[in-house]
Design an enzyme around this catalytic site. Structure first.
Site, mmCIF file in Angstrom:
data_model
loop_
_atom_site.group_PDB
_atom_site.id
_atom_site.type_symbol
_atom_site.label_atom_id
_atom_site.label_comp_id
_atom_site.label_asym_id
_atom_site.label_seq_id
_atom_site.Cartn_x
_atom_site.Cartn_y
_atom_site.Cartn_z
ATOM 1 C CE LYS A 61 4.894 2.759 -0.331
ATOM 2 N NZ LYS A 61 3.600 3.254 -0.776
ATOM 3 C CD GLU A 77 10.990 -0.475 2.693
ATOM 4 O OE1 GLU A 77 11.445 0.471 3.375
ATOM 5 O OE2 GLU A 77 10.562 -0.338 1.536
ATOM 6 C CG HIS A 99 7.161 8.166 7.896
ATOM 7 N ND1 HIS A 99 8.469 7.741 7.810
ATOM 8 C CD2 HIS A 99 6.621 7.550 8.985
ATOM 9 C CE1 HIS A 99 8.707 6.881 8.799
ATOM 10 N NE2 HIS A 99 7.614 6.761 9.516
ATOM 11 N NE ARG A 115 1.218 11.211 -6.065
ATOM 12 C CZ ARG A 115 2.089 11.818 -5.271
ATOM 13 N NH1 ARG A 115 2.666 12.933 -5.687
ATOM 14 N NH2 ARG A 115 2.410 11.328 -4.097
#
Length: 626
Positions: free
Chosen positions: A116, A200, A235, A297
């Site tokens: 990420k 973040e 999440h 994907r």
């Protein structure tokens, strides 16, 4: 076009790929673990190969076994599905090196988007807006704590190699950062073999907007519009829809253009999803949507895109992998109506969403909506894999119609004895704020008590149980067997009378009534009757519970609710605990589950050690009341 395809996966996604491959005239080849020998995806395939024991790390996650199965069966191509090895660049390389066709993006794109922090840096360079945060190499706890303070709380800790909510924690204040970081790292290490994290800024009213993209080997890239996946728990996506509610043309152009730019930056080929986080505090706006990550994907939620575009995304994958250009140009891809998908899990929302395992003695899904399922009646939900057993997808002209149709379908789900979240899904879909489009990723947590509250049976359900009890009394067979006399029995009318039954161990007076009409009932044995209503399975008994059953957790024994691994142990013998305090953590079905003290007391014994594998029902610890 190649002639055969092996799916390096299991369950619902394997069956989904096989369905399209069969329609296209391709031979289908399955792989399976010992736990999946009787699984539906094995029965669906033309051929199947056993690749190892139940544990995924010894079967589905072993590239050499997958490739050997392809070689042994003469498979020409490998489709990875989602999860397992689908985003493993080394596996993609190994497939190509073995002379097979890889149905997925090039390994270079997987690597570019797999971490990420590197992906965000790459996207920023390509002009794609990214969420503010910390992407540095220094992983020292002190550095991360300092950066979190610089960003400002709340912050989000995310695993660098993560996905699906694994290794992710929200931290609201500095005091909780150390514990959250440790938990995120442990989960990331267990799930991905990599405990590095990034930070973040946490958007307080976030919406999860993602864009389906497709590329071909000729350099063409298109988008297939956006999906909204904001309804989440821990999440993990729960309900997804397309298009995103409240999305105007200007914002759609901004987010889809950014997604195409992201895909082109890594020379993307095949199906992919570019995920964005949107600040929804003032509605969706072009300047308040940031790149989050790219999934290289096919996504679990791809059916909603198929429903609104009328396209078969798996067929596109197969054709692109065979070297064909994209079937349509951007201007030819339409958007019609609204689609919404709910993930049906084998879990108990009323018990903290604990996974539920066992044989599906009764399994009936409504025929009114699309149902993509990995299991059939008589199949088994094991503790070794993800607990999702089906996806229900509705499509209608308007969002309101689609939500209503899906809620009705979730209400009609019948599963026994495995528990499901069907009733919870229906309540989410019927929530007024959700219907109004007033949703963000914290919606479920804010409304958790209401959405997970164990419902009471309606008068009609009570009447159904009463009539079934009367029928049982009048038709006792000399040699009764489970799942026989009343399986699928639907009631019509009944005389006026009452029956004394027990629900959750408590007596209820069930009155006979014509309201029982249409209710589906199962006779489990001479003592238990199951009535299905609103996605729930209500179990009525004709006799009160025994003393042992009534005691429950009152004896202080903390038992494992499922087979699993002890990944956290926070108490020892002699410790004082309070009701609700966490005692230990189990990992099962790809998730961690905390077990808490049922009352104030003292820990008498701890029967397990960290890392131990435990069976369902095993005594893990014992408390005594103070």
């Amino acid at each position: 076009m190649f002639k055969s395809v092996l799916v390096a996966n299991r369950g619902e996604i394997a069956r989904r790929v096989f369905a399209t491959a069969r329609r296209m005239g391709l031979e289908t080849i399955a792989v399976y673990s010992e736990a999946d020998a009787g699984a539906a995806h094995v029965a669906d395939a033309d051929r199947a190969v056993l690749i190892g024991p139940a544990a995924a790390r010894e079967s589905y996650l072993v590239p050499e076994k997958i490739i050997a199965a392809a070689k042994a069966t003469g498979a020409e191509a490998i489709h990875p599905g989602y999860g397992f090895l689908s985003e493993n660049a080394d596996f993609a390389d190994a497939v190509v090196t073995a002379g097979l066709i890889w149905i997925g993006p090039p390994s270079s794109a997987i690597r570019a988007m797999g971490l990420k922090d590197a992906a965000k840096a790459l996207m920023a360079k390509a002009g794609v807006p990214v969420t503010p945060g910390y992407l540095g190499e220094d992983q020292a706890e002190a550095t991360l704590a300092k950066e979190a303070a610089r960003i400002g709380f709340p912050v989000l800790i995310k695993a660098v190699a993560g996905g699906g909510g694994k290794g992710m924690r929200r931290v609201d204040e500095a005091a909780g950062f150390e514990a959250a970081l440790g938990a995120a790292r442990r989960e990331a290490k267990a799930a991905f073999g990599d405990d590095r994290v990034l930070l973040e800024t946490y958007v307080t009213r976030p919406r999860h907007i993602e864009v389906q993209v497709f590329g071909d080997s000729q350099g063409n890239v298109v988008h297939l519009y956006e999906r909204d996946c904001s309804l989440q728990r821990r999440h993990q996506k729960v309900i997804e829809e397309a298009p995103a509610p409240g999305m105007d043309a200007k914002t759609r152009e901004a987010v889809t253009s950014a997604a195409v730019k992201a895909a082109k930056a890594v020379n993307y080929v095949g199906a992919g999803t570019v995920e964005f986080i949107a600040d929804a505090s003032a509605g969706l706006r072009p300047d308040r949507i940031w790149f989050m990550e790219m999934n290289t994907r096919l996504q679990v939620e791809h059916p909603v895109t198929e429903m609104v575009t009328g396209l078969d995304l798996v067929e596109w994958q197969l054709r692109v992998a065979a070297g064909e250009p994209l079937p349509l140009k951007q201007a030819e891809i339409g958007l019609a109506g609204h689609a919404v998908e709910a993930r049906l899990y084998a879990e108990s929302p009323a018990s903290g969403f604990l996974p539920s395992t066992g044989v599906l003695e009764h399994f009936a899904l409504p025929p009114t909506v699309r149902a993509d399922t990995g299991v059939e009646e008589g199949g088994e939900v094991t503790p070794f894999y993800d607990p999702m057993i089906a996806k229900l997808i509705a499509h209608a002209e308007t969002r309101e119609q689609a939500l209503a149709e899906l809620a009705e379908a979730c209400d009609a789900v019948e599963v026994w004895p495995v528990k499901t979240n069907a009733g919870f899904l229906a309540r989410c879909l019927e929530a007024p704020d959700f219907i109004a489009g007033d949703v963000d990723t914290g919606f479920i947590e804010r409304n958790l008590a209401e959405l997970t509250a164990a419902p009471e049976p309606s008068p009609a359900a009570l009447a159904a149980a009463a009539e079934a009890a009367m029928v049982v009394d009048e038709t006792q067979a000399p040699d009764p067997s489970p799942w026989r006399d009343l399986t699928g029995f639907r009631l019509n009318a009944a005389p006026s009378d009452t029956v004394r039954l027990f629900l959750h161990g408590k007596p209820v007076i069930a009155g006979l009534s014509e309201m029982a009409a249409g209710r589906s009932v199962l006779l489990i044995d001479d003592d238990e009757i199951v009535v299905f209503e609103s996605g729930e399975a209500f179990v009525f008994a004709s006799h009160p519970p025994t003393a042992d059953e009534a005691a429950g957790a009152a004896d202080g024994q903390i038992r494992s609710p499922m087979p699993g691994k002890v990944t956290g142990l926070s108490v020892k013998a002699g410790d004082k605990v309070v009701k609700g305090q966490g005692l230990l953590t189990l990992e099962a079905m790809k998730m961690e589950h905390a077990l808490a003290a049922p009352f104030d007391g003292v820990v008498e014994t701890v029967s397990v050690t960290l890392g131990a594998q435990v069976s369902e029902g095993a005594v893990l610890a014992k408390l005594s009341a103070t």
